[in-house]
Write a protein that holds these residues in place. Structure first.
Motif, PDB file in Angstrom:
ATOM      1  N   HIS A  16       0.834  -1.208   0.000  1.00 57.24           N
ATOM      2  CA  HIS A  16       0.000   0.000   0.000  1.00 57.24           C
ATOM      3  C   HIS A  16       0.868   1.257   0.000  1.00 57.24           C
ATOM      4  O   HIS A  16       0.620   2.206  -0.748  1.00 57.24           O
ATOM      5  CB  HIS A  16      -0.907   0.017   1.237  1.00 57.24           C
ATOM      6  CG  HIS A  16      -2.046  -0.938   1.168  1.00 57.24           C
ATOM      7  ND1 HIS A  16      -2.947  -0.961   0.128  1.00 57.24           N
ATOM      8  CD2 HIS A  16      -2.453  -1.911   2.039  1.00 57.24           C
ATOM      9  CE1 HIS A  16      -3.855  -1.903   0.355  1.00 57.24           C
ATOM     10  NE2 HIS A  16      -3.566  -2.499   1.508  1.00 57.24           N
ATOM     11  N   LEU A  23      -5.360   0.809  -3.290  1.00 58.61           N
ATOM     12  CA  LEU A  23      -6.089  -0.189  -2.522  1.00 58.61           C
ATOM     13  C   LEU A  23      -5.662  -1.602  -2.887  1.00 58.61           C
ATOM     14  O   LEU A  23      -5.615  -2.493  -2.037  1.00 58.61           O
ATOM     15  CB  LEU A  23      -7.591  -0.023  -2.749  1.00 58.61           C
ATOM     16  CG  LEU A  23      -8.305   1.092  -1.987  1.00 58.61           C
ATOM     17  CD1 LEU A  23      -9.723   1.268  -2.512  1.00 58.61           C
ATOM     18  CD2 LEU A  23      -8.338   0.797  -0.497  1.00 58.61           C
ATOM     19  N   ALA A  62      -6.823  -9.026   2.071  1.00 54.75           N
ATOM     20  CA  ALA A  62      -7.222  -7.930   1.185  1.00 54.75           C
ATOM     21  C   ALA A  62      -8.732  -7.815   1.046  1.00 54.75           C
ATOM     22  O   ALA A  62      -9.215  -7.087   0.172  1.00 54.75           O
ATOM     23  CB  ALA A  62      -6.585  -8.128  -0.197  1.00 54.75           C
ATOM     24  N   ASP A  68      -9.968  -4.293   1.253  1.00 56.89           N
ATOM     25  CA  ASP A  68      -9.470  -3.526   0.101  1.00 56.89           C
ATOM     26  C   ASP A  68     -10.278  -3.840  -1.154  1.00 56.89           C
ATOM     27  O   ASP A  68     -10.642  -2.937  -1.918  1.00 56.89           O
ATOM     28  CB  ASP A  68      -7.995  -3.863  -0.156  1.00 56.89           C
ATOM     29  CG  ASP A  68      -7.133  -3.606   1.062  1.00 56.89           C
ATOM     30  OD1 ASP A  68      -7.484  -2.691   1.833  1.00 56.89           O
ATOM     31  OD2 ASP A  68      -6.121  -4.307   1.237  1.00 56.89           O
ATOM     32  N   ARG A  98     -13.843  -2.251  -1.057  1.00 55.80           N
ATOM     33  CA  ARG A  98     -13.875  -0.810  -1.301  1.00 55.80           C
ATOM     34  C   ARG A  98     -13.497  -0.458  -2.736  1.00 55.80           C
ATOM     35  O   ARG A  98     -14.078   0.441  -3.345  1.00 55.80           O
ATOM     36  CB  ARG A  98     -12.949  -0.118  -0.309  1.00 55.80           C
ATOM     37  CG  ARG A  98     -13.447  -0.220   1.118  1.00 55.80           C
ATOM     38  CD  ARG A  98     -12.376   0.088   2.132  1.00 55.80           C
ATOM     39  NE  ARG A  98     -11.871   1.446   1.990  1.00 55.80           N
ATOM     40  CZ  ARG A  98     -10.823   1.918   2.667  1.00 55.80           C
ATOM     41  NH1 ARG A  98     -10.175   1.118   3.500  1.00 55.80           N
ATOM     42  NH2 ARG A  98     -10.422   3.159   2.508  1.00 55.80           N
ATOM     43  N   SER A  99     -12.536  -1.166  -3.292  1.00 51.87           N
ATOM     44  CA  SER A  99     -12.147  -0.879  -4.673  1.00 51.87           C
ATOM     45  C   SER A  99     -13.261  -1.268  -5.641  1.00 51.87           C
ATOM     46  O   SER A  99     -13.508  -0.567  -6.635  1.00 51.87           O
ATOM     47  CB  SER A  99     -10.849  -1.616  -5.025  1.00 51.87           C
ATOM     48  OG  SER A  99     -11.015  -3.019  -4.870  1.00 51.87           O
ATOM     49  N   THR A 104      -6.300  -4.783   6.893  1.00 55.28           N
ATOM     50  CA  THR A 104      -7.034  -3.711   6.236  1.00 55.28           C
ATOM     51  C   THR A 104      -6.161  -2.482   6.169  1.00 55.28           C
ATOM     52  O   THR A 104      -5.146  -2.370   6.841  1.00 55.28           O
ATOM     53  CB  THR A 104      -8.306  -3.349   7.012  1.00 55.28           C
ATOM     54  OG1 THR A 104      -7.916  -2.757   8.237  1.00 55.28           O
ATOM     55  CG2 THR A 104      -9.175  -4.552   7.275  1.00 55.28           C
ATOM     56  N   ASP A 105      -6.579  -1.541   5.354  1.00 61.61           N
ATOM     57  CA  ASP A 105      -5.967  -0.222   5.389  1.00 61.61           C
ATOM     58  C   ASP A 105      -7.077   0.791   5.531  1.00 61.61           C
ATOM     59  O   ASP A 105      -8.242   0.469   5.378  1.00 61.61           O
ATOM     60  CB  ASP A 105      -5.152   0.046   4.122  1.00 61.61           C
ATOM     61  CG  ASP A 105      -6.042   0.334   2.951  1.00 61.61           C
ATOM     62  OD1 ASP A 105      -6.094   1.505   2.535  1.00 61.61           O
ATOM     63  OD2 ASP A 105      -6.711  -0.593   2.458  1.00 61.61           O
ATOM     64  N   THR A 154      -7.490   3.645   3.760  1.00 68.89           N
ATOM     65  CA  THR A 154      -7.552   4.573   2.650  1.00 68.89           C
ATOM     66  C   THR A 154      -8.970   5.089   2.496  1.00 68.89           C
ATOM     67  O   THR A 154      -9.909   4.310   2.376  1.00 68.89           O
ATOM     68  CB  THR A 154      -7.145   3.862   1.339  1.00 68.89           C
ATOM     69  OG1 THR A 154      -5.911   3.211   1.557  1.00 68.89           O
ATOM     70  CG2 THR A 154      -7.026   4.858   0.211  1.00 68.89           C
TER      71      THR A 154
END
Length: 670
Positions: free
Chosen positions: A458, A508, A526, A529, A532-533, A663-664, A666
Motif C-alpha cells: 500500500h 487499494l 485484502a 481492500d 472498497r475498490s 485492512t488499510d 484509505t
C-alpha cells in the motif's frame, strides 16, 4: 402563642383503608354478632346425646346449609362447654351438621314425646344481604381497582413533560413537547457553536426577525415559516437548535419526530394539532422537531404495499398545520434530519420549509474553531498545536472532535499526567479511528511477514501514484479488528477526477498485489481492500459515467419505491464487464510498480517487521522525495513536530471494517 402539634393532613387513602377493614370484618365474621356469644362444634351423635339429656333450650335449623344451632340451657353449660356460664356469655350454642332434615324432625318429635326436649324447633334462612351484594360485585370492583392502578402507573408515560396540569391516559393525545422560555432556557448560545458560519447566520437571522420584526416588515418582508437543518450525523444540527432556544427569548417547543408515533390510532395527528395550538397561543414562538424523517417520510404511491396509515395521517396533519387554511402567524418551525432524501416532497416545498440549511462536515478552519470550543474545560499542555490537530482530523464531525478531546483527557488521566499533551490527542485519534491497540495478540512469523509485505505494498503504490493520498504512517500492530493499517492524509477536495479515483483503486490493490508478487500466494487480508475498490469502480461506471463503454451515463435511481433497475440486463452485463476490466487494469498496474521498485518495497517491509510502525520520512529515506508533493504534505513537512510525533490521520468513513483480516484506512472519495 405556641403552635400546637402538627396534625397529619387528611388523605383519601385513609378512608379506603377504613372501608377495607370493615368489609374484612364483615366477611370473616359472617356479618358480625353484636352480643358476646360462644359456640362450639359438635357431631350429630353428640347432639342427640345432649338433647336426650335435656341440655337443649331450643334448636334452630338452617336447611340451606344443612346445619343447626342447639342453644344450651344455662344450668347445663358446664356439661357442654366444660366451663362456667360467665365465661361463655349470653345464649351459648352448639353448631351441628346433619344429613337429613326429616331425621332431625323425627328425632326431636320423639324427644318431645319423652319429655327430654321441651323447647322450640325453629327454621332460618342463611343470608347476609350486605355480604351477598359485596360478593356479587367483587369481580367488578376487582377490575375497577386494576384500571385505577394502570391509570396511575401510566400517568407518567403520557402527556409529556411540557403539558401542564399533570398527565394520564386521557392525555395521550397531548403534545410531548418540552417548552423553553426565558425562565428555563438553555445555557447554550451561538458562542458555543463553532464553525458552520453559513448555517449559524441563517438561524441567527430567524432569531433577529423574532426580536425585531419591524426591521423586515417595513420593507415588505415576511417571516419565514420554516427552516430545515440538513447534514450528516454529529455536525451540530441539534446544537444549533439549542442555541436558538438560548438566544431567541421567545417560547421554544422542542420535540422529536418519534414522539408523534404511538400505538393508538389518531394519537400522532392529535399531538401535532395540540403542539401547534400551544405554539399559536404563545406566538411569536419556535417549534423544533428533531429527526423529522420519523414522521415526515414520503408517502407511498402503492398503498397496498404495506403503507402505514397512522404515520401518513400524522404527516397530513403536520402539512395542514404548517401551511393550510388556518394561520400560523408568528410560529416558526425548525426541523433537523440527516435523511432529507426520504422526506415527502409536500413537506419540503416553499411555504412550509422556506429554507434548507445545510450543516456539512467542517473544513480545516472550522475544525480548528471546534477544537477551541471543546478544549475550554480541558487542562491542556501549553505546547499543544491546535492547527496540527485540525490537520490530523479531516472528515471528523463536531461530535467526533468532542470525542477526541474527551478520549485524550482519559488517556492523560490514565497516565497520571497533570495536563493533556499533544501526544495524548494523537493517540486519541488513533484510538477512535482504528480501535484499541492489541500488542498482546499472538501472530506467527509468517503472518507478521505477510502483513508487513501487504502494508508495504500500500505504502509503495501510494508513494508513486500522483493522485493517491499522501502517506503518513504504516503500522502492523493489530488495532481493533484490523491486523495492520496504512494511514493517509486525504486531500479535502470538493470534486474528484477519474485519474484520482483510479490511483486510489490502484493503491487499494497494492496490498494484494504485493502478496502475489513477493510471497507467491494471496490471503484473505485484502478482503476490505477488494470490497472498497469494487464499490469505487461500480460508482465510476454506473453513477459517474467514467467508463469507456458507457460514457456519460448515470443509472442512479432516487425513487426508493422502485422495484426495477433503471437499465436492462444487457447493460448490467456491460457494467460488470467494465468494472472487471477496470479492476484488472489497476491490479496489473500495481504489480508492475511493485516489480519496478521491488528493492525499496522489500526494504520497507523489513523495516516494518523490525519496528512495527514507520512514518512518511522513513518511506522518503528509502524511495526519495515524492515527486508530486501535495498541499497536505507541504503542511506536514512545515511542522518539525510531525517528523517525530506518533502521527495518526483520520478517515472520513470511520473505523476500518474487517473481520480478522489485514485492512488499510484509505478513504473513499465522495
Amino acid at each position: 402563642m405556641p403552635k400546637g402539634p402538627k396534625m397529619p393532613r387528611f388523605n383519601l387513602n385513609w378512608l379506603y383503608a377504613i372501608i377495607i377493614v370493615i368489609l374484612a370484618y364483615f366477611f370473616f365474621t359472617g356479618g358480625g354478632n353484636i352480643g358476646k356469644q360462644s359456640s362450639t362444634e359438635a357431631s350429630y351423635s353428640d347432639f342427640k346425646q345432649f338433647v336426650s339429656h335435656g341440655y337443649a333450650s331450643k334448636v334452630v335449623v338452617n336447611k340451606s346449609e344443612s346445619s343447626l344451632k342447639m342453644y344450651v340451657k344455662a344450668e347445663h353449660v358446664r356439661q357442654v362447654f366444660h366451663t362456667g356460664a360467665k365465661q361463655v356469655g349470653v345464649n351459648p350454642y352448639v353448631n351441628v351438621n346433619f344429613g337429613s332434615v326429616d331425621q332431625v324432625e323425627k328425632f326431636l318429635d320423639a324427644q318431645q314425646a319423652q319429655k327430654h326436649f321441651n323447647g322450640n324447633l325453629e327454621y332460618e334462612v342463611s343470608h347476609n344481604g350486605f355480604l351477598d351484594i359485596l360478593l356479587s360485585l367483587a369481580p367488578t370492583i376487582f377490575f375497577i381497582a386494576i384500571w385505577i392502578f394502570i391509570i396511575r402507573r401510566m400517568s407518567g408515560g403520557f402527556g409529556g413533560g411540557g403539558s401542564a396540569g399533570g398527565s394520564s391516559i386521557f392525555n395521550v393525545g397531548k403534545s410531548k413537547a418540552q417548552e423553553y422560555g426565558k425562565d428555563n432556557s438553555h445555557d447554550i448560545t451561538f458562542k458555543d457553536v463553532a464553525g458552520q458560519e453559513g448555517a449559524k447566520q441563517e438561524v441567527q437571522e430567524i432569531v433577529e426577525f423574532l426580536k425585531n420584526p419591524k426591521k423586515y416588515t417595513d420593507l415588505g418582508g415576511k417571516i419565514p415559516k420554516g427552516a430545515l437543518l440538513v447534514g450528516p450525523p454529529g455536525t451540530g444540527k441539534t446544537l444549533l437548535a439549542k442555541a436558538v432556544a438560548g438566544e431567541a427569548g421567545v417560547p421554544f417547543f422542542s420535540m422529536s419526530g418519534s414522539d408523534f408515533v404511538e400505538m393508538f390510532v389518531g394519537v400522532g395527528a392529535s399531538r401535532v394539532r395540540d403542539l401547534f395550538n400551544k405554539a399559536k397561543a404563545k406566538a411569536p414562538s419556535i417549534i423544533f422537531i428533531d429527526e423529522i424523517d420519523a414522521v415526515g417520510r414520503a408517502r407511498s404511491n402503492h398503498p397496498g404495499m404495506g403503507g402505514n396509515d397512522e404515520r401518513e395521517n400524522t404527516l397530513n396533519a403536520l402539512l395542514t398545520e404548517m401551511d393550510g387554511f388556518g394561520t400560523n402567524s408568528g410560529v416558526i418551525i425548525l426541523a433537523a434530519t440527516n435523511r432529507v432524501d426520504m422526506l415527502d416532497k409536500a413537506l419540503l416545498r416553499a411555504g412550509r420549509f422556506d429554507r434548507e440549511i445545510h450543516v456539512e462536515l467542517p473544513d480545516l478552519n472550522e475544525r480548528k474553531a471546534i477544537f477551541k470550543v471543546h478544549l475550554r474545560p480541558v487542562k491542556i499542555d501549553k505546547d499543544l498545536d491546535i492547527e496540527l490537530l485540525a490537520r490530523q482530523t479531516p472528515g471528523f464531525s463536531g461530535a467526533d472532535i468532542a470525542n477526541v478531546c474527551n478520549e485524550a483527557a482519559l488517556i492523560a488521566a490514565r497516565a497520571d499526567k497533570k495536563a493533556v499533551t499533544q501526544q495524548d490527542f494523537l493517540a486519541a485519534v488513533d484510538r477512535i479511528i482504528g480501535g484499541l491497540e492489541k500488542k498482546t495478540k499472538v501472530m506467527t512469523a509468517d503472518e507478521k511477514k505477510a502483513i508487513a509485505y501487504h502494508e508495504a505494498g500500500h505504502a509503495t503504490i501510494s508513494w508513486f501514484c500522483q493522485y493517491a493520498n499522501p502517506l503518513v504512517k504504516v503500522t502492523i500492530v493489530p488495532r481493533g479488528r484490523a491486523l495492520g493499517a496504512a494511514w493517509y492524509l486525504p486531500e479535502e477536495r470538493q470534486i474528484t477526477t477519474k485519474e484520482a479515483m483510479l490511483d486510489e483503486i490502484c493503491a487499494l490493490l497494492g496490498g494484494r498485489a504485493a502478496e502475489d508478487v513477493f510471497l507467491g500466494r494471496i490471503s484473505t487480508g485484502a478482503m476490505n481492500d477488494l470490497e472498497r475498490s469494487t464499490k469505487a469502480a461500480y460508482s465510476m461506471v454506473a453513477y459517474a459515467g467514467m467508463s469507456d463503454a458507457l460514457p456519460n451515463l448515470c443509472y442512479y435511481n432516487q425513487d426508493q419505491y422502485s422495484f426495477t433497475k433503471p437499465y436492462s440486463d444487457t447493460t448490467a452485463r456491460l457494467i460488470d464487464e467494465e468494472v472487471q476490466k477496470m479492476i484488472s487494469e489497476q491490479y496489473v498496474r500495481a504489480k508492475k510498480l511493485l516489480e519496478k521498485y521491488s528493492e525499496g518495497h522489500n526494504a520497507l517491509a523489513q523495516l516494518l517487521i523490525d519496528r512495527e510502525v514507520i512514518f512518511a520520512e522513513d518511506v522518503e529515506r528509502i524511495f526519495g522525495k515524492r515527486q508530486w508533493a501535495s498541499r497536505s504534505e507541504e503542511l506536514l513537512s512545515s511542522d518539525d513536530e510531525t517528523k517525530t510525533a506518533d502521527i495518526s490521520v483520520s478517515v472520513p468513513e470511520g473505523n476500518p471494517q474487517a473481520d480478522d483480516v489485514i485492512t488499510d484506512t484509505t478513504p473513499k472519495d465522495a
